[in-house]
Design an enzyme around this catalytic site. Structure first.
Site, PDB file in Angstrom:
ATOM      1  N   HIS A 138     -30.763  22.868  78.535  1.00 47.79           N
ATOM      2  CA  HIS A 138     -31.924  23.546  77.957  1.00 47.79           C
ATOM      3  C   HIS A 138     -31.609  24.996  77.628  1.00 47.79           C
ATOM      4  CE1 HIS A 138     -34.505  20.261  78.128  1.00 47.79           C
ATOM      5  NE2 HIS A 138     -34.795  20.287  79.417  1.00 47.79           N
ATOM      6  N   GLU A 150     -18.684   5.124  51.719  1.00 50.07           N
ATOM      7  CA  GLU A 150     -17.553   5.803  52.378  1.00 50.07           C
ATOM      8  C   GLU A 150     -16.244   5.089  52.097  1.00 50.07           C
ATOM      9  OE1 GLU A 150     -18.646   7.577  56.576  1.00 50.07           O
ATOM     10  OE2 GLU A 150     -19.328   5.509  56.438  1.00 50.07           O
ATOM     11  N   ASP A 188     -14.732  10.290  54.521  1.00 53.13           N
ATOM     12  CA  ASP A 188     -14.039   9.010  54.580  1.00 53.13           C
ATOM     13  C   ASP A 188     -13.700   8.488  53.186  1.00 53.13           C
ATOM     14  OD1 ASP A 188     -13.544   8.338  57.292  1.00 53.13           O
ATOM     15  OD2 ASP A 188     -15.702   8.161  57.590  1.00 53.13           O
ATOM     16  N   CYS A 216     -23.239  13.441  51.588  1.00 51.91           N
ATOM     17  CA  CYS A 216     -23.378  14.063  52.914  1.00 51.91           C
ATOM     18  C   CYS A 216     -22.051  14.406  53.577  1.00 51.91           C
ATOM     19  CB  CYS A 216     -24.215  13.184  53.838  1.00 51.91           C
ATOM     20  SG  CYS A 216     -23.403  11.638  54.268  1.00 51.91           S
TER      21      CYS A 216
END
Ligand code: PEP
Ligand code: MG
Length: 551
Positions: A194, A437, A461, A512
Protein backbone atom coordinates in the site's frame (compact mmCIF):
# COMPACT_ATOMS: atom_id res chain seq x y z
CA UNK A 1 28.27 10.20 13.57
CA UNK A 2 28.97 13.87 14.23
CA UNK A 3 28.69 16.42 11.43
CA UNK A 4 32.48 16.59 11.26
CA UNK A 5 32.82 12.80 11.06
CA UNK A 6 30.16 12.67 8.42
CA UNK A 7 31.88 15.39 6.39
CA UNK A 8 35.10 13.38 6.59
CA UNK A 9 33.29 10.28 5.43
CA UNK A 10 31.61 11.79 2.40
CA UNK A 11 32.35 8.85 0.13
CA UNK A 12 29.84 8.62 -2.66
CA UNK A 13 27.98 5.32 -2.36
CA UNK A 14 25.24 3.94 -4.58
CA UNK A 15 22.65 1.61 -3.02
CA UNK A 16 20.07 -0.22 -5.05
CA UNK A 17 16.46 -1.08 -4.36
CA UNK A 18 13.20 -1.34 -6.21
CA UNK A 19 11.97 2.02 -7.44
CA UNK A 20 8.35 3.06 -7.25
CA UNK A 21 7.28 5.53 -9.90
CA UNK A 22 9.57 7.32 -12.27
CA UNK A 23 10.44 10.32 -10.16
CA UNK A 24 13.63 11.56 -8.52
CA UNK A 25 14.46 13.59 -5.44
CA UNK A 26 17.52 15.18 -3.98
CA UNK A 27 17.73 16.09 -0.29
CA UNK A 28 18.69 15.10 3.24
CA UNK A 29 17.93 11.66 4.66
CA UNK A 30 15.78 11.56 7.77
CA UNK A 31 15.63 8.26 9.68
CA UNK A 32 12.09 8.12 10.90
CA UNK A 33 11.17 6.43 14.13
CA UNK A 34 7.99 6.50 16.08
CA UNK A 35 8.22 8.37 19.36
CA UNK A 36 8.75 5.85 22.18
CA UNK A 37 5.57 5.26 24.06
CA UNK A 38 5.53 5.24 27.85
CA UNK A 39 4.37 1.98 29.42
CA UNK A 40 1.47 2.55 31.79
CA UNK A 41 0.37 0.52 34.77
CA UNK A 42 -2.86 -1.51 34.67
CA UNK A 43 -5.73 0.63 35.93
CA UNK A 44 -8.36 -2.08 36.44
CA UNK A 45 -10.56 -3.74 33.80
CA UNK A 46 -13.32 -1.14 33.78
CA UNK A 47 -10.96 1.82 33.35
CA UNK A 48 -8.87 0.04 30.68
CA UNK A 49 -12.00 -0.96 28.73
CA UNK A 50 -13.31 2.59 28.83
CA UNK A 51 -9.94 3.90 27.61
CA UNK A 52 -9.99 1.30 24.82
CA UNK A 53 -13.52 2.25 23.69
CA UNK A 54 -12.57 5.95 23.55
CA UNK A 55 -9.34 5.21 21.70
CA UNK A 56 -11.15 2.96 19.21
CA UNK A 57 -13.61 5.74 18.46
CA UNK A 58 -10.83 8.29 17.98
CA UNK A 59 -8.86 5.84 15.79
CA UNK A 60 -11.92 5.45 13.55
CA UNK A 61 -12.31 9.23 13.36
CA UNK A 62 -8.63 9.55 12.49
CA UNK A 63 -9.06 6.86 9.81
CA UNK A 64 -11.87 8.93 8.27
CA UNK A 65 -9.59 12.00 8.26
CA UNK A 66 -6.78 10.02 6.61
CA UNK A 67 -9.25 8.72 4.02
CA UNK A 68 -10.45 12.25 3.22
CA UNK A 69 -6.91 13.57 3.01
CA UNK A 70 -5.84 10.75 0.70
CA UNK A 71 -8.94 11.12 -1.45
CA UNK A 72 -8.25 14.83 -1.90
CA UNK A 73 -4.62 14.24 -2.79
CA UNK A 74 -4.78 11.00 -4.74
CA UNK A 75 -8.36 10.06 -5.52
CA UNK A 76 -11.05 7.72 -4.32
CA UNK A 77 -9.23 4.52 -5.16
CA UNK A 78 -6.10 5.37 -3.22
CA UNK A 79 -8.35 6.16 -0.24
CA UNK A 80 -10.03 2.74 -0.44
CA UNK A 81 -7.28 1.36 1.85
CA UNK A 82 -8.84 3.26 4.71
CA UNK A 83 -12.22 1.63 4.11
CA UNK A 84 -10.48 -1.68 4.78
CA UNK A 85 -8.91 -0.16 7.90
CA UNK A 86 -12.29 0.97 9.16
CA UNK A 87 -13.69 -2.52 8.61
CA UNK A 88 -10.83 -3.99 10.64
CA UNK A 89 -11.39 -1.46 13.45
CA UNK A 90 -15.12 -2.19 13.47
CA UNK A 91 -14.56 -5.96 13.57
CA UNK A 92 -16.22 -7.48 16.66
CA UNK A 93 -13.49 -10.16 16.89
CA UNK A 94 -10.95 -7.40 17.35
CA UNK A 95 -12.74 -5.51 20.14
CA UNK A 96 -13.95 -8.65 21.93
CA UNK A 97 -10.42 -10.08 21.79
CA UNK A 98 -9.04 -6.88 23.32
CA UNK A 99 -11.67 -6.85 26.09
CA UNK A 100 -10.92 -10.50 26.93
CA UNK A 101 -7.22 -9.73 27.28
CA UNK A 102 -8.03 -6.71 29.48
CA UNK A 103 -10.09 -9.04 31.70
CA UNK A 104 -6.99 -11.25 31.83
CA UNK A 105 -4.98 -8.36 33.35
CA UNK A 106 -3.42 -6.61 30.33
CA UNK A 107 -3.49 -2.84 29.87
CA UNK A 108 -5.59 -1.65 26.94
CA UNK A 109 -2.46 -0.82 24.92
CA UNK A 110 -0.84 -4.22 25.52
CA UNK A 111 -4.15 -5.98 24.77
CA UNK A 112 -4.55 -4.10 21.45
CA UNK A 113 -0.96 -4.87 20.44
CA UNK A 114 -1.43 -8.57 21.26
CA UNK A 115 -4.76 -8.97 19.44
CA UNK A 116 -3.62 -7.00 16.38
CA UNK A 117 -0.53 -9.23 16.20
CA UNK A 118 -2.60 -12.42 16.58
CA UNK A 119 -5.03 -11.32 13.85
CA UNK A 120 -2.16 -10.22 11.59
CA UNK A 121 -0.57 -13.67 11.99
CA UNK A 122 -3.84 -15.30 10.89
CA UNK A 123 -3.93 -13.09 7.76
CA UNK A 124 -0.28 -13.77 7.08
CA UNK A 125 -0.84 -17.53 7.09
CA UNK A 126 -3.53 -17.28 4.37
CA UNK A 127 -2.55 -18.66 0.99
CA UNK A 128 -4.44 -15.93 -0.85
CA UNK A 129 -2.00 -13.04 -1.38
CA UNK A 130 -4.71 -10.43 -1.09
CA UNK A 131 -5.63 -11.57 2.42
CA UNK A 132 -2.00 -12.19 3.40
CA UNK A 133 -1.29 -8.55 2.55
CA UNK A 134 -3.98 -7.49 5.06
CA UNK A 135 -1.56 -8.47 7.88
CA UNK A 136 0.25 -5.14 7.45
CA UNK A 137 -3.11 -3.33 7.60
CA UNK A 138 -4.07 -5.13 10.81
CA UNK A 139 -0.77 -4.09 12.45
CA UNK A 140 -1.28 -0.57 11.16
CA UNK A 141 -4.77 -0.18 12.65
CA UNK A 142 -3.58 -1.75 15.92
CA UNK A 143 -0.79 0.77 16.14
CA UNK A 144 -3.25 3.60 15.36
CA UNK A 145 -5.37 2.59 18.38
CA UNK A 146 -2.23 2.34 20.54
CA UNK A 147 -1.22 5.84 19.35
CA UNK A 148 -4.59 7.07 20.57
CA UNK A 149 -4.10 5.33 23.93
CA UNK A 150 -0.53 6.38 24.61
CA UNK A 151 0.25 9.16 22.17
CA UNK A 152 2.82 8.62 19.46
CA UNK A 153 3.36 9.13 15.78
CA UNK A 154 6.06 10.59 13.64
CA UNK A 155 7.99 13.77 14.12
CA UNK A 156 9.60 15.43 11.13
CA UNK A 157 12.41 17.98 11.32
CA UNK A 158 12.09 21.42 9.74
CA UNK A 159 12.69 21.53 6.01
CA UNK A 160 12.07 18.88 3.37
CA UNK A 161 13.55 15.41 3.77
CA UNK A 162 13.81 11.95 2.24
CA UNK A 163 12.32 9.64 4.85
CA UNK A 164 14.14 6.39 5.62
CA UNK A 165 12.40 3.65 7.60
CA UNK A 166 12.30 -0.12 8.06
CA UNK A 167 8.78 -0.14 6.76
CA UNK A 168 6.07 2.51 6.50
CA UNK A 169 2.39 1.89 6.99
CA UNK A 170 -0.18 3.56 4.73
CA UNK A 171 -1.24 5.81 7.59
CA UNK A 172 2.37 6.86 8.22
CA UNK A 173 2.66 7.71 4.54
CA UNK A 174 -0.31 10.04 4.46
CA UNK A 175 0.10 11.34 8.00
CA UNK A 176 3.34 13.04 6.93
CA UNK A 177 2.89 16.52 5.67
CA UNK A 178 3.48 15.86 1.97
CA UNK A 179 5.06 19.31 1.52
CA UNK A 180 7.87 18.18 3.82
CA UNK A 181 8.48 14.80 2.21
CA UNK A 182 10.72 14.56 -0.84
CA UNK A 183 10.71 10.78 -1.00
CA UNK A 184 10.51 7.49 0.88
CA UNK A 185 13.17 4.81 1.27
CA UNK A 186 12.30 1.57 3.04
CA UNK A 187 14.37 -1.49 3.83
CA UNK A 188 11.33 -3.75 3.51
CA UNK A 189 8.09 -3.41 1.54
CA UNK A 190 7.26 -4.30 -2.03
CA UNK A 191 6.21 -2.44 -5.15
CA UNK A 192 2.67 -3.64 -4.57
CA UNK A 193 2.49 -2.68 -0.91
CA UNK A 194 0.00 0.00 0.00
CA UNK A 195 2.86 2.35 0.77
CA UNK A 196 4.19 1.96 -2.74
CA UNK A 197 0.71 2.40 -4.21
CA UNK A 198 0.15 5.55 -2.18
CA UNK A 199 3.59 6.92 -2.95
CA UNK A 200 2.79 6.46 -6.62
CA UNK A 201 -0.63 8.01 -6.24
CA UNK A 202 0.81 11.00 -4.37
CA UNK A 203 3.59 11.27 -6.97
CA UNK A 204 6.30 10.95 -4.31
CA UNK A 205 9.36 8.94 -5.41
CA UNK A 206 10.02 5.85 -3.34
CA UNK A 207 12.60 3.08 -3.17
CA UNK A 208 11.69 -0.15 -1.40
CA UNK A 209 13.77 -3.18 -0.42
CA UNK A 210 16.97 -1.17 -0.09
CA UNK A 211 19.74 -3.02 1.76
CA UNK A 212 19.78 -1.69 5.32
CA UNK A 213 21.52 1.67 5.81
CA UNK A 214 23.03 2.51 9.18
CA UNK A 215 21.26 5.41 10.93
CA UNK A 216 24.67 7.06 11.12
CA UNK A 217 23.59 8.45 7.76
CA UNK A 218 20.76 10.42 9.33
CA UNK A 219 21.11 13.91 7.86
CA UNK A 220 23.30 12.78 4.93
CA UNK A 221 22.81 14.28 1.48
CA UNK A 222 21.32 11.82 -1.00
CA UNK A 223 19.89 11.47 -4.49
CA UNK A 224 16.87 9.19 -4.80
CA UNK A 225 16.27 7.95 -8.34
CA UNK A 226 13.12 5.81 -8.41
CA UNK A 227 13.32 5.32 -12.16
CA UNK A 228 16.70 3.57 -11.94
CA UNK A 229 16.13 2.12 -8.45
CA UNK A 230 19.12 3.82 -6.81
CA UNK A 231 19.90 5.85 -3.73
CA UNK A 232 23.20 7.73 -3.98
CA UNK A 233 24.68 8.79 -0.65
CA UNK A 234 26.86 11.89 -0.78
CA UNK A 235 26.42 12.55 -4.52
CA UNK A 236 29.26 14.46 -6.17
CA UNK A 237 28.62 18.09 -7.27
CA UNK A 238 28.64 16.81 -10.82
CA UNK A 239 25.87 14.29 -10.08
CA UNK A 240 23.82 16.99 -8.35
CA UNK A 241 24.18 19.36 -11.25
CA UNK A 242 23.16 16.67 -13.73
CA UNK A 243 20.18 15.80 -11.57
CA UNK A 244 19.07 19.42 -11.25
CA UNK A 245 19.36 20.02 -14.99
CA UNK A 246 17.48 16.83 -15.90
CA UNK A 247 14.85 17.52 -13.24
CA UNK A 248 14.08 21.03 -14.38
CA UNK A 249 13.87 19.92 -18.02
CA UNK A 250 11.56 17.06 -17.01
CA UNK A 251 9.29 19.35 -15.00
CA UNK A 252 9.10 21.97 -17.75
CA UNK A 253 8.19 19.28 -20.29
CA UNK A 254 5.63 17.77 -17.93
CA UNK A 255 4.07 21.17 -17.35
CA UNK A 256 3.90 21.87 -21.06
CA UNK A 257 2.25 18.54 -21.83
CA UNK A 258 -0.26 18.80 -18.97
CA UNK A 259 -2.03 21.52 -20.94
CA UNK A 260 -3.16 18.73 -23.30
CA UNK A 261 -4.89 16.57 -20.70
CA UNK A 262 -8.45 17.61 -21.37
CA UNK A 263 -8.04 17.94 -25.16
CA UNK A 264 -9.16 15.07 -27.41
CA UNK A 265 -6.68 12.88 -29.32
CA UNK A 266 -7.88 14.02 -32.71
CA UNK A 267 -5.98 14.48 -35.97
CA UNK A 268 -6.08 17.77 -37.92
CA UNK A 269 -8.51 16.21 -40.38
CA UNK A 270 -10.82 15.33 -37.48
CA UNK A 271 -10.26 11.58 -36.98
CA UNK A 272 -10.65 10.72 -33.30
CA UNK A 273 -8.03 8.22 -32.15
CA UNK A 274 -8.58 6.19 -28.98
CA UNK A 275 -5.68 7.07 -26.71
CA UNK A 276 -5.48 4.12 -24.34
CA UNK A 277 -3.00 2.93 -21.71
CA UNK A 278 -1.07 -0.28 -21.11
CA UNK A 279 -1.14 -1.29 -17.47
CA UNK A 280 -0.20 -4.18 -15.20
CA UNK A 281 -2.53 -3.45 -12.31
CA UNK A 282 -4.50 -0.95 -10.27
CA UNK A 283 -1.81 1.68 -9.78
CA UNK A 284 -1.23 1.77 -13.53
CA UNK A 285 -4.94 2.43 -14.01
CA UNK A 286 -4.81 5.31 -11.55
CA UNK A 287 -1.83 6.76 -13.39
CA UNK A 288 -3.59 6.26 -16.73
CA UNK A 289 -6.70 8.01 -15.46
CA UNK A 290 -4.72 10.98 -14.18
CA UNK A 291 -2.90 11.26 -17.51
CA UNK A 292 -6.25 11.49 -19.33
CA UNK A 293 -6.35 8.02 -20.99
CA UNK A 294 -9.58 7.31 -22.90
CA UNK A 295 -9.46 3.66 -21.85
CA UNK A 296 -7.14 0.75 -21.09
CA UNK A 297 -5.90 -0.88 -24.28
CA UNK A 298 -3.94 -3.63 -22.58
CA UNK A 299 -4.22 -4.83 -19.00
CA UNK A 300 -1.46 -7.45 -18.80
CA UNK A 301 -3.26 -9.76 -16.40
CA UNK A 302 -0.19 -11.99 -16.01
CA UNK A 303 1.10 -9.53 -13.40
CA UNK A 304 -1.53 -10.99 -11.06
CA UNK A 305 -0.03 -14.45 -11.65
CA UNK A 306 3.73 -13.87 -11.64
CA UNK A 307 6.11 -14.25 -8.69
CA UNK A 308 3.88 -16.49 -6.57
CA UNK A 309 3.37 -20.17 -5.84
CA UNK A 310 -0.40 -20.23 -6.20
CA UNK A 311 -2.83 -19.05 -8.84
CA UNK A 312 -4.86 -15.95 -7.95
CA UNK A 313 -8.39 -16.91 -6.95
CA UNK A 314 -11.50 -15.83 -8.88
CA UNK A 315 -12.26 -13.39 -6.05
CA UNK A 316 -8.79 -11.83 -6.10
CA UNK A 317 -8.96 -11.41 -9.86
CA UNK A 318 -12.49 -10.04 -9.68
CA UNK A 319 -11.33 -7.42 -7.13
CA UNK A 320 -8.47 -6.30 -9.39
CA UNK A 321 -10.49 -6.17 -12.64
CA UNK A 322 -13.48 -4.45 -11.07
CA UNK A 323 -11.26 -1.84 -9.36
CA UNK A 324 -9.73 -0.97 -12.72
CA UNK A 325 -13.16 -0.95 -14.39
CA UNK A 326 -14.45 1.46 -11.74
CA UNK A 327 -11.42 3.74 -12.01
CA UNK A 328 -11.93 4.10 -15.78
CA UNK A 329 -15.73 4.08 -15.72
CA UNK A 330 -16.30 7.69 -16.72
CA UNK A 331 -13.91 7.44 -19.70
CA UNK A 332 -15.35 6.62 -23.09
CA UNK A 333 -13.19 3.60 -23.84
CA UNK A 334 -13.14 0.05 -22.48
CA UNK A 335 -10.75 -1.71 -20.13
CA UNK A 336 -9.26 -4.40 -22.37
CA UNK A 337 -8.05 -7.20 -20.14
CA UNK A 338 -5.79 -9.68 -21.85
CA UNK A 339 -6.29 -13.20 -20.56
CA UNK A 340 -3.22 -14.73 -18.96
CA UNK A 341 -0.25 -14.55 -21.34
CA UNK A 342 2.10 -16.97 -19.59
CA UNK A 343 4.94 -18.97 -21.05
CA UNK A 344 8.14 -17.98 -22.84
CA UNK A 345 9.77 -15.20 -20.78
CA UNK A 346 6.75 -14.94 -18.42
CA UNK A 347 6.95 -18.07 -16.34
CA UNK A 348 4.05 -18.78 -14.01
CA UNK A 349 5.60 -21.39 -11.73
CA UNK A 350 2.48 -23.48 -11.11
CA UNK A 351 1.67 -23.70 -14.82
CA UNK A 352 5.21 -24.33 -16.07
CA UNK A 353 5.37 -27.56 -18.07
CA UNK A 354 8.28 -29.46 -19.60
CA UNK A 355 11.39 -27.44 -20.38
CA UNK A 356 11.13 -26.21 -23.98
CA UNK A 357 13.91 -25.80 -26.54
CA UNK A 358 12.25 -22.69 -28.02
CA UNK A 359 9.89 -21.27 -25.41
CA UNK A 360 8.96 -18.22 -27.53
CA UNK A 361 7.55 -20.73 -30.00
CA UNK A 362 6.22 -22.96 -27.26
CA UNK A 363 3.17 -23.48 -25.09
CA UNK A 364 2.37 -19.86 -24.28
CA UNK A 365 -0.57 -17.45 -24.36
CA UNK A 366 -3.82 -18.93 -25.61
CA UNK A 367 -2.13 -22.33 -26.18
CA UNK A 368 -1.35 -22.62 -22.49
CA UNK A 369 -4.84 -21.44 -21.49
CA UNK A 370 -6.61 -23.92 -23.76
CA UNK A 371 -4.52 -26.68 -22.22
CA UNK A 372 -5.60 -25.46 -18.74
CA UNK A 373 -9.28 -24.67 -19.35
CA UNK A 374 -9.97 -24.34 -15.62
CA UNK A 375 -7.51 -21.46 -15.37
CA UNK A 376 -9.21 -19.74 -18.32
CA UNK A 377 -12.66 -20.46 -16.87
CA UNK A 378 -11.73 -18.90 -13.49
CA UNK A 379 -10.33 -15.82 -15.19
CA UNK A 380 -13.36 -15.45 -17.46
CA UNK A 381 -15.71 -15.77 -14.46
CA UNK A 382 -13.82 -12.97 -12.69
CA UNK A 383 -13.92 -10.82 -15.84
CA UNK A 384 -17.65 -11.38 -16.45
CA UNK A 385 -18.39 -10.45 -12.83
CA UNK A 386 -16.19 -7.34 -13.12
CA UNK A 387 -18.13 -6.29 -16.25
CA UNK A 388 -20.96 -5.19 -13.95
CA UNK A 389 -18.70 -2.35 -12.74
CA UNK A 390 -17.46 -0.84 -15.99
CA UNK A 391 -16.67 -1.44 -19.64
CA UNK A 392 -14.68 -4.67 -19.57
CA UNK A 393 -13.45 -6.19 -22.86
CA UNK A 394 -11.58 -9.48 -23.11
CA UNK A 395 -8.61 -10.16 -25.37
CA UNK A 396 -6.74 -13.38 -26.21
CA UNK A 397 -2.94 -13.44 -26.57
CA UNK A 398 -0.79 -15.27 -29.15
CA UNK A 399 -3.61 -16.38 -31.41
CA UNK A 400 -2.63 -18.15 -34.64
CA UNK A 401 -5.94 -19.67 -35.75
CA UNK A 402 -9.70 -19.28 -35.76
CA UNK A 403 -10.17 -22.47 -33.80
CA UNK A 404 -8.38 -20.90 -30.80
CA UNK A 405 -10.84 -18.00 -30.58
CA UNK A 406 -13.75 -20.37 -31.20
CA UNK A 407 -12.50 -22.67 -28.40
CA UNK A 408 -12.06 -19.76 -25.96
CA UNK A 409 -15.47 -18.30 -26.87
CA UNK A 410 -17.16 -21.65 -26.14
CA UNK A 411 -15.69 -21.56 -22.63
CA UNK A 412 -16.70 -17.90 -22.33
CA UNK A 413 -20.31 -18.61 -23.35
CA UNK A 414 -20.41 -21.49 -20.84
CA UNK A 415 -19.18 -19.18 -18.08
CA UNK A 416 -21.81 -16.55 -18.96
CA UNK A 417 -24.60 -19.14 -18.82
CA UNK A 418 -23.28 -20.44 -15.50
CA UNK A 419 -23.13 -16.94 -13.97
CA UNK A 420 -26.55 -15.99 -15.35
CA UNK A 421 -28.01 -19.13 -13.72
CA UNK A 422 -26.37 -18.07 -10.44
CA UNK A 423 -28.06 -14.65 -10.80
CA UNK A 424 -24.70 -12.82 -10.93
CA UNK A 425 -24.93 -9.34 -12.52
CA UNK A 426 -22.89 -8.86 -15.72
CA UNK A 427 -22.74 -6.44 -18.64
CA UNK A 428 -25.12 -7.37 -21.43
CA UNK A 429 -22.29 -7.36 -23.95
CA UNK A 430 -18.62 -8.02 -23.30
CA UNK A 431 -16.51 -7.42 -26.42
CA UNK A 432 -14.17 -10.31 -27.20
CA UNK A 433 -11.03 -9.56 -29.20
CA UNK A 434 -7.72 -11.06 -30.23
CA UNK A 435 -4.17 -9.84 -30.30
CA UNK A 436 -2.44 -9.71 -33.64
CA UNK A 437 0.98 -10.86 -32.51
CA UNK A 438 1.79 -13.52 -35.05
CA UNK A 439 2.10 -13.34 -38.83
CA UNK A 440 -0.49 -16.16 -38.95
CA UNK A 441 -3.08 -13.99 -37.18
CA UNK A 442 -2.35 -10.99 -39.42
CA UNK A 443 -2.62 -13.10 -42.57
CA UNK A 444 -5.79 -14.89 -41.41
CA UNK A 445 -7.30 -11.58 -40.20
CA UNK A 446 -10.38 -11.87 -42.43
CA UNK A 447 -11.41 -15.14 -40.82
CA UNK A 448 -10.49 -13.97 -37.32
CA UNK A 449 -12.43 -10.73 -37.82
CA UNK A 450 -15.60 -12.76 -38.31
CA UNK A 451 -15.21 -14.02 -34.72
CA UNK A 452 -13.53 -11.06 -33.00
CA UNK A 453 -15.04 -7.72 -31.96
CA UNK A 454 -11.67 -6.00 -32.13
CA UNK A 455 -7.98 -6.54 -32.82
CA UNK A 456 -4.98 -5.20 -30.94
CA UNK A 457 -1.55 -5.45 -32.51
CA UNK A 458 1.23 -6.56 -30.19
CA UNK A 459 4.17 -5.18 -32.14
CA UNK A 460 6.71 -6.63 -29.69
CA UNK A 461 5.84 -10.17 -30.66
CA UNK A 462 4.66 -9.40 -34.18
CA UNK A 463 8.12 -7.94 -34.96
CA UNK A 464 9.95 -10.87 -33.37
CA UNK A 465 7.94 -13.49 -35.25
CA UNK A 466 7.87 -11.62 -38.56
CA UNK A 467 11.55 -10.76 -38.58
CA UNK A 468 12.56 -14.04 -36.90
CA UNK A 469 14.47 -11.94 -34.37
CA UNK A 470 14.27 -12.73 -30.66
CA UNK A 471 12.86 -9.63 -28.93
CA UNK A 472 15.25 -10.17 -25.97
CA UNK A 473 18.37 -10.29 -28.13
CA UNK A 474 19.87 -6.79 -28.36
CA UNK A 475 22.31 -7.97 -31.04
CA UNK A 476 19.32 -8.14 -33.42
CA UNK A 477 17.88 -4.70 -32.60
CA UNK A 478 19.22 -3.27 -35.86
CA UNK A 479 16.74 -5.43 -37.81
CA UNK A 480 13.80 -3.38 -36.63
CA UNK A 481 15.35 0.05 -36.26
CA UNK A 482 13.82 2.11 -39.05
CA UNK A 483 10.43 2.53 -40.65
CA UNK A 484 11.87 0.76 -43.73
CA UNK A 485 12.94 -2.24 -41.61
CA UNK A 486 9.39 -2.46 -40.34
CA UNK A 487 7.70 -2.37 -43.74
CA UNK A 488 6.86 -6.09 -43.51
CA UNK A 489 5.16 -5.48 -40.14
CA UNK A 490 3.19 -2.47 -41.42
CA UNK A 491 1.87 -4.53 -44.32
CA UNK A 492 0.63 -7.18 -41.91
CA UNK A 493 -1.01 -4.50 -39.74
CA UNK A 494 -2.72 -2.98 -42.77
CA UNK A 495 -4.01 -6.40 -43.78
CA UNK A 496 -5.49 -6.88 -40.31
CA UNK A 497 -6.95 -3.35 -40.23
CA UNK A 498 -8.62 -3.73 -43.64
CA UNK A 499 -10.04 -7.10 -42.59
CA UNK A 500 -11.60 -5.89 -39.35
CA UNK A 501 -12.94 -2.68 -40.91
CA UNK A 502 -14.50 -4.68 -43.74
CA UNK A 503 -16.79 -6.21 -41.13
CA UNK A 504 -18.23 -2.86 -40.08
CA UNK A 505 -20.32 -3.11 -36.87
CA UNK A 506 -17.96 -0.65 -35.16
CA UNK A 507 -15.17 -3.24 -35.09
CA UNK A 508 -11.82 -1.61 -34.47
CA UNK A 509 -8.08 -2.19 -34.39
CA UNK A 510 -5.50 -0.80 -31.97
CA UNK A 511 -1.74 -1.00 -31.52
CA UNK A 512 -0.51 -1.90 -28.04
CA UNK A 513 3.13 -2.98 -28.46
CA UNK A 514 5.99 -0.68 -27.48
CA UNK A 515 6.20 0.78 -31.01
CA UNK A 516 2.87 2.54 -30.37
CA UNK A 517 4.81 5.00 -28.18
CA UNK A 518 7.32 5.80 -30.94
CA UNK A 519 5.98 9.10 -32.23
CA UNK A 520 8.11 8.79 -35.37
CA UNK A 521 5.77 5.95 -36.41
CA UNK A 522 2.42 7.43 -35.37
CA UNK A 523 1.48 8.75 -38.80
CA UNK A 524 2.30 5.39 -40.34
CA UNK A 525 0.14 3.48 -37.86
CA UNK A 526 -2.77 5.79 -38.60
CA UNK A 527 -2.23 5.34 -42.35
CA UNK A 528 -2.40 1.58 -41.83
CA UNK A 529 -5.85 2.11 -40.27
CA UNK A 530 -5.22 2.06 -36.50
CA UNK A 531 -8.23 3.41 -34.59
CA UNK A 532 -6.54 3.28 -31.22
CA UNK A 533 -3.03 3.47 -29.77
CA UNK A 534 -2.19 2.10 -26.35
CA UNK A 535 0.98 3.05 -24.47
CA UNK A 536 2.32 3.18 -20.90
CA UNK A 537 0.84 6.13 -19.00
CA UNK A 538 4.00 8.32 -19.03
CA UNK A 539 3.86 8.40 -22.87
CA UNK A 540 0.19 9.32 -23.23
CA UNK A 541 0.47 13.08 -23.47
CA UNK A 542 3.48 13.09 -25.76
CA UNK A 543 1.57 10.77 -28.09
CA UNK A 544 -1.55 12.93 -27.91
CA UNK A 545 0.51 15.93 -28.91
CA UNK A 546 1.78 13.99 -31.94
CA UNK A 547 -1.69 12.77 -32.99
CA UNK A 548 -3.01 16.32 -32.90
CA UNK A 549 -0.28 17.38 -35.36
CA UNK A 550 -1.08 14.68 -37.95
CA UNK A 551 -3.28 15.57 -40.94
C1 PEP B 1 3.30 -7.39 -27.69
O1 PEP B 1 3.73 -8.51 -27.97
O2 PEP B 1 3.50 -6.38 -28.36
C2 PEP B 1 2.51 -7.20 -26.46
C3 PEP B 1 1.87 -6.08 -26.23
O3 PEP B 1 2.51 -8.22 -25.57
P1 PEP B 1 3.73 -8.51 -24.55
O4 PEP B 1 4.74 -7.42 -24.72
O5 PEP B 1 3.13 -8.53 -23.19
O6 PEP B 1 4.20 -9.83 -25.03
MG1 MG C 1 3.07 -10.21 -26.82
Amino acid sequence: MTAAEMAAKRDTRVLTGVGVGALCASGTLHFWKKKRREAQPYRGAREEKRAFSDALLRARERTAVLARRTEDAAGEDAAAIFEIHDMLLADADFSEGVRRKIDGGKTAAKAVEAVAEEMAAVFEAMADEYFAARAADMRDVGSRVVDELLGGGGELPDGRVIIVADELTPSDTVAFDSDKVLGFVTFGGSVNSHTAILARALAIPALVRVGEISDEYDGAEALLDAENGTLTLFPTPDMLLKFATAESARRAEEQRLRALISLPAITRSGKKIGLFANIGGISGAEEAYRAGADGIGLFRSEFLFLGRDTLPSEEEQYQAYSRVARIMKDRGGPVVVRTLDAGSDKVVAVLAGEKEENPALGVRGIRLLLSHPDVLRTQLRALCRASAHGKIAIMLPMVVSVKEIVGAKEIFEGVRRELAAEGVPMAERIPFGVMIETPAAAIMARELAAEADFFSVGTNDLCQYTLAADRQNSALAHLSQSEADLECVFRLIKNAADAIHAHGDGKWIGICGELAADTALTARFLECGADELSVSPPFLLKLKEKIRLID
